[in-house]
Design an enzyme around this catalytic site. Structure first.
Site, PDB file in Angstrom:
ATOM      1  N   HIS A 133      29.041 -29.135  46.238  1.00 36.91           N
ATOM      2  CA  HIS A 133      28.052 -28.283  45.580  1.00 36.91           C
ATOM      3  C   HIS A 133      28.736 -27.289  44.652  1.00 36.91           C
ATOM      4  O   HIS A 133      28.173 -26.247  44.324  1.00 36.91           O
ATOM      5  CB  HIS A 133      27.198 -27.561  46.630  1.00 36.91           C
ATOM      6  CG  HIS A 133      25.775 -27.381  46.223  1.00 36.91           C
ATOM      7  ND1 HIS A 133      25.199 -26.138  46.038  1.00 36.91           N
ATOM      8  CD2 HIS A 133      24.800 -28.283  45.945  1.00 36.91           C
ATOM      9  CE1 HIS A 133      23.937 -26.284  45.684  1.00 36.91           C
ATOM     10  NE2 HIS A 133      23.674 -27.576  45.615  1.00 36.91           N
ATOM     11  N   ASP A 164      16.834 -22.884  35.872  1.00 38.11           N
ATOM     12  CA  ASP A 164      18.032 -22.432  36.568  1.00 38.11           C
ATOM     13  C   ASP A 164      18.592 -21.239  35.805  1.00 38.11           C
ATOM     14  O   ASP A 164      17.930 -20.678  34.932  1.00 38.11           O
ATOM     15  CB  ASP A 164      19.043 -23.582  36.667  1.00 38.11           C
ATOM     16  CG  ASP A 164      19.878 -23.527  37.936  1.00 38.11           C
ATOM     17  OD1 ASP A 164      20.648 -22.549  38.091  1.00 38.11           O
ATOM     18  OD2 ASP A 164      19.762 -24.430  38.769  1.00 38.11           O
ATOM     19  N   HIS A 353      14.819 -23.360  40.339  1.00 40.71           N
ATOM     20  CA  HIS A 353      16.084 -23.637  41.011  1.00 40.71           C
ATOM     21  C   HIS A 353      17.069 -22.485  40.863  1.00 40.71           C
ATOM     22  O   HIS A 353      18.274 -22.663  40.935  1.00 40.71           O
ATOM     23  CB  HIS A 353      16.686 -24.930  40.422  1.00 40.71           C
ATOM     24  CG  HIS A 353      17.702 -25.585  41.291  1.00 40.71           C
ATOM     25  ND1 HIS A 353      19.022 -25.713  40.924  1.00 40.71           N
ATOM     26  CD2 HIS A 353      17.599 -26.171  42.511  1.00 40.71           C
ATOM     27  CE1 HIS A 353      19.687 -26.343  41.874  1.00 40.71           C
ATOM     28  NE2 HIS A 353      18.852 -26.627  42.854  1.00 40.71           N
ATOM     29  N   GLU A 381      30.891 -24.765  48.197  1.00 40.85           N
ATOM     30  CA  GLU A 381      30.184 -23.909  47.252  1.00 40.85           C
ATOM     31  C   GLU A 381      31.166 -23.038  46.465  1.00 40.85           C
ATOM     32  O   GLU A 381      32.281 -22.765  46.926  1.00 40.85           O
ATOM     33  CB  GLU A 381      29.212 -22.978  47.997  1.00 40.85           C
ATOM     34  CG  GLU A 381      28.199 -23.666  48.880  1.00 40.85           C
ATOM     35  CD  GLU A 381      26.975 -24.156  48.116  1.00 40.85           C
ATOM     36  OE1 GLU A 381      26.914 -23.945  46.875  1.00 40.85           O
ATOM     37  OE2 GLU A 381      26.088 -24.737  48.753  1.00 40.85           O
TER      38      GLU A 381
END
Length: 447
Positions: A133, A164, A353, A381
């Site tokens: 991710h 986003d 998002h 992440e």
């Protein structure tokens, strides 16, 4: 038991200096697509694209064609695309079994336009327990950072878009650090293989290598050799983490606890991990203004309109709304006095998002981290923490927030949100059944 973590204060974090002219905030998916394609066309040294997936659709084809054209124009151009290993080798959720995007990557490499290397990164032996991710595209010395992946809806290729956040940072040191981590931690790993080549090992064959990779990733950091600290101007710190109690999680919690006046949080899924929820509760108790912007259930990427065939995955947006209603009820007094503000985003069937945190006018966290239990314990992440002690980003921050708020409505009390009894029959029956056996708690952790 409270989560224990070291507190090198945020002021002590190494960082790469920025000028305000080197930072640009984009406010829509169409601008993101145009900027990405323009940067690909202008690149002369390197293009490193990292995303959950590069989709076999019109937008994905446009990106792939741009990469192939760039390579033909500059044969020495170093191009690498990194995507999640598992996600690339399956179809969409609910679709029939297929080769997924990997089949398209192989077809592209076998075509006349030449091979663009696409690497599959497995951060776990199963997708359910962890995916790549990481976010961030490096094009020469510029970083284009967004939580978006690469497909029609994220790039607003047709009628619909998924909103986003999008930021451009021209910073050679940051670009070098991000590329160095990709090369040394991922591309050099025996668990990472090209998906565009005809012969590819199976996940079962890579199980040992994947376990080794995950262990190495737990200890990896961005190279800060050329970073500075202390530094009292506009600057950026790249952060990375995987698994529980990782550095990214710890600094994120430290960021929330550092607030003096106001915190703004964006998340697409209202499902905070316990440590984050604990910090939010503390902020409210301390009298800090807290604003949370979350997508309406109909703006969730898992939402299935009532007139379409129902699948169990379509219950997720309702689960998140149940969470939000419960939170609003607990904090109804803070809502009434407007210390707590809740905003729901909705725009005519488009989806939401956004992720990130603004603290006072001092810090801006841009990230692909969903701020949910899965992000805090399973996925790999990263994030960019922008230090802004002089408020130089104030105008860009306000422009971005104004764009977001254009499609939001405030929730002034919990009764404005639907209850389970008001949901469609299939959703209501499923949620009732899940709640009885407490499977909903497991779902919150892994989705």
């Amino acid at each position: 038991m409270a989560l224990l973590y070291p507190r090198p204060s945020l002021e002590q974090l190494p960082r790469f200096p920025l000028s305000i002219e080197s930072v640009q905030t984009l406010t829509c998916a169409a601008d993101f697509r145009r900027t990405l394609l323009s940067l690909i066309g202008a690149a002369r040294r390197r293009i490193y694209l990292t995303a959950l997936y590069l989709q076999d659709d019109d937008a994905g084809h446009e990106v792939m064609a741009a990469l192939q054209t760039a390579k033909q124009a500059t044969p020495a151009l170093d191009i690498r695309v990194l995507v999640d290993w598992h996600r690339a080798q399956r179809g969409l959720i609910g679709a029939a079994k297929q080769a997924g995007n990997a089949g398209w990557y192989r077809a592209c490499s076998a075509g006349a336009d030449g091979a663009i290397p696409v690497y599959g990164v497995p951060v776990q032996t199963r997708e359910l327990f962890g995916v790549l991710h990481l976010k961030g595209f490096v094009l020469d010395d510029t970083v284009l950072y967004s939580g978006a992946s690469l497909n029609d809806v994220y790039l607003h290729r047709h009628d619909r878009y998924r909103h986003d956040r999008y930021h451009l940072l021209h910073c050679p040191r940051l670009a070098d650090a991000m590329v160095d981590l990709l090369r040394t931690q991922l591309l050099d790993s025996s668990a990472v293989h090209r998906l565009d080549e005809p012969q590819c090992p199976t996940t079962r064959q890579l199980r040992r290598d994947i376990r080794v990779l995950r262990k190495q990733l737990a200890a990896c950091r961005y190279d800060d050799t050329h970073a500075v600290t202390p530094y009292h101007g506009l600057a950026v710190t790249p952060l990375i983490g995987i698994g529980r109690n990782n550095p990214l999680n710890r600094h994120l919690l430290d960021l929330l606890s550092s607030a003096r006046e106001k915190v703004i949080i964006c998340t697409p899924y209202f499902n905070f991990p316990k440590p984050v929820m604990r910090e939010i509760n503390r902020l409210i108790l301390r009298g800090i203004d807290v604003e949370i912007i979350v997508g309406d259930k109909t703006a969730n990427d898992f939402f299935i309109p009532p007139h379409e065939s129902f699948k169990a995955i379509g219950a997720l947006p309702y689960l998140y709304e149940v969470n939000l209603r419960r939170f609003a009820k607990v904090h109804r007094k803070a809502l009434m006095r407007q210390q707590l503000k809740l905003h729901l985003w909705q725009d005519n069937g488009n989806s939401y998002h956004l992720k990130g945190i603004w603290v006072d006018d001092r810090y801006h966290l841009i990230t692909g981290n969903n701020l949910n239990p899965r992000a805090f314990s399973l996925d790999l992440e990263n994030a960019l923490l922008i230090h802004d002690p002089k408020g130089e980003m104030a105008a860009q921050k306000q422009l971005e927030l104004d764009t977001i708020h254009r499609h939001t409505r405030p929730i002034l009390q919990h009764r404005e949100l639907e209850t389970v009894r008001q949901y469609p029959d299939r959703v209501r029956k499923l949620l009732t059944r899940l709640s009885r056996v407490r499977i909903d708690r497991l779902l919150y952790r892994i989705l």
